[in-house]
Design an enzyme around this catalytic site. Structure first.
Site, PDB file in Angstrom:
ATOM      1  N   ALA A  13       0.826  -1.212   0.000  1.00 56.89           N
ATOM      2  CA  ALA A  13       0.000   0.000   0.000  1.00 56.89           C
ATOM      3  C   ALA A  13       0.856   1.256   0.000  1.00 56.89           C
ATOM      4  O   ALA A  13       0.380   2.336  -0.348  1.00 56.89           O
ATOM      5  CB  ALA A  13      -0.943   0.001   1.204  1.00 56.89           C
ATOM      6  N   GLY A  14       2.124   1.117   0.412  1.00 56.92           N
ATOM      7  CA  GLY A  14       3.019   2.271   0.447  1.00 56.92           C
ATOM      8  C   GLY A  14       3.432   2.672   1.849  1.00 56.92           C
ATOM      9  O   GLY A  14       3.813   3.838   2.070  1.00 56.92           O
ATOM     10  N   LYS A  37      11.204  -1.370  11.910  1.00 56.18           N
ATOM     11  CA  LYS A  37      10.479  -2.404  11.162  1.00 56.18           C
ATOM     12  C   LYS A  37      10.753  -3.717  11.891  1.00 56.18           C
ATOM     13  O   LYS A  37      11.630  -4.491  11.502  1.00 56.18           O
ATOM     14  CB  LYS A  37      10.978  -2.453   9.712  1.00 56.18           C
ATOM     15  CG  LYS A  37      10.333  -3.520   8.837  1.00 56.18           C
ATOM     16  CD  LYS A  37       9.056  -3.054   8.221  1.00 56.18           C
ATOM     17  CE  LYS A  37       8.531  -4.053   7.200  1.00 56.18           C
ATOM     18  NZ  LYS A  37       7.233  -3.669   6.629  1.00 56.18           N
ATOM     19  N   GLY A 117       4.429  -1.678  10.464  1.00 54.92           N
ATOM     20  CA  GLY A 117       3.968  -3.054  10.493  1.00 54.92           C
ATOM     21  C   GLY A 117       4.337  -3.787   9.217  1.00 54.92           C
ATOM     22  O   GLY A 117       5.162  -3.328   8.420  1.00 54.92           O
TER      23      GLY A 117
END
Length: 233
Positions: A13-14, A37, A117
Site C-alpha cells: 500500500a506504500g 520495522k 507493520g
C-alpha cells in the site's frame, strides 16, 4: 511528536514510502527521528546478514543512526507472509519478544518514532497473535496508509474499524496512488477521496502521487513534499 504505528490497507500500500517520507519531513525540520520495522520478510542475503530494503530505507531516515538490528530484529529471507517465513526459519517471535525488542529504542524518545507493520492490520505474527498486537501492547496511535486503487474504500474502512475495535486512536491517514488509472477521472478521483475523508473520521496527512523513479532516499524526500506530520501541521 512522539511515536506512532504505521499500517496499511494491504501489502504494497506504500507504508515504507509514507513512513520514510514522514521521517524525511521531520528531519528537514531539524527533528530527531527513528524508523523501526520489527518484522520483515523478503530479505536479501548480504555479507552483513539478512537485510530488508524497507528497513534499510527507514534506517536511512533515522537521525541519529542506529544499528540495523535495532531497526529490524526479526528478518526473514522468503518473500512470504511473515509468520510463515518465521516458521520456516524456526524463529517465530511473540508479542513479548517484539515488546522487548522495541522498548529500548522507544526509550530514546526521538522527536518522531515510527514503527512500521507488515502487510495490513490483521497480518498474523504467529499462530495465536497478530502483529497489530504490538501497537495495542505499546498503546501507540496509528497512521493508516491507504493504497489508492479500485477497492480502497472497503479496505480503508475495514482497517479503520479494526484499529478502533482494538482500542487504538487513528490519528491520521495518507493516500498513496497505486494505480494511475484510479486518478484518471479527476471528478471521480476526488469523489473517492471525499468518501475516504468522510468515512475514516481522521485527518488526511497527505496524498502521495505515483513516484516510480529514484533511490529510496530520493523517493522519501519527494514523498515528504506531499505529507504533513500528525499533530504538527
Amino acid at each position: 511528536m512522539g511515536a506512532y504505528f504505521v499500517t496499511g490497507t494491504d501489502t504494497d500500500a506504500g507504508k515504507t514510502l509514507v513512513a520514510s517520507g514522514l521521517l524525511a519531513l521531520a528531519r528537514q525540520r531539524g527533528m530527531s527521528t527513528l524508523g523501526l520495522k520489527p518484522v520483515a520478510s523478503g530479505c536479501d542475503r548480504t555479507p552483513a546478514g539478512l537485510r530488508n530494503i524497507d528497513a534499510l530505507t527507514l534506517g536511512e531516515q533515522s537521525t541519529p543512526e542506529v544499528p540495523y538490528e535495532t531497526i529490524n530484529p526479526y528478518a526473514y529471507e522468503p518473500a512470504i507472509a511473515p509468520h510463515l517465513a518465521a516458521r520456516r526459519a524456526g524463529r517465530v517471535p511473540t508479542l513479548n519478544d517484539l515488546v522487548a525488542a522495541t522498548t529500548e529504542p522507544l526509550a530514546r524518545q526521538r522527536d518522531l518514532t515510527l514503527i512500521e507493520g507488515a502487510g495490513g492490520w490483521r497480518v498474523p505474527l504467529n499462530e495465536h497473535e497478530d502483529l497489530a498486537g504490538l501497537a495495542v501492547r505499546l498503546r501507540l496511535p496509528v497512521i493508516l496508509v491507504v493504497g489508492l486503487k479500485l477497492g480502497c474504500l472497503n479496505h480503508a474502512r475495514l482497517s479503520a474499524e479494526a484499529i478502533r475495535a482494538d482500542g487504538l486512536q487513528l490519528v491520521g491517514w495518507t493516500g498513496n496512488l497505486i494505480d494511475p488509472d484510479f486518478a484518471a477521472d479527476e471528478n471521480n478521483y476526488q469523489a473517492n477521496l471525499d468518501t475516504l475523508g468522510q468515512t475514516l473520521q481522521a485527518p488526511c496527512l497527505g496524498l502521495v502521487p505515483r513516484l516510480d523513479a529514484g533511490s529510496p532516499g530520493q523517493r522519501a524526500t519527494a514523498a515528504a513534499q506531499h505529507l504533513s506530520l500528525a499533530g504538527a501541521d
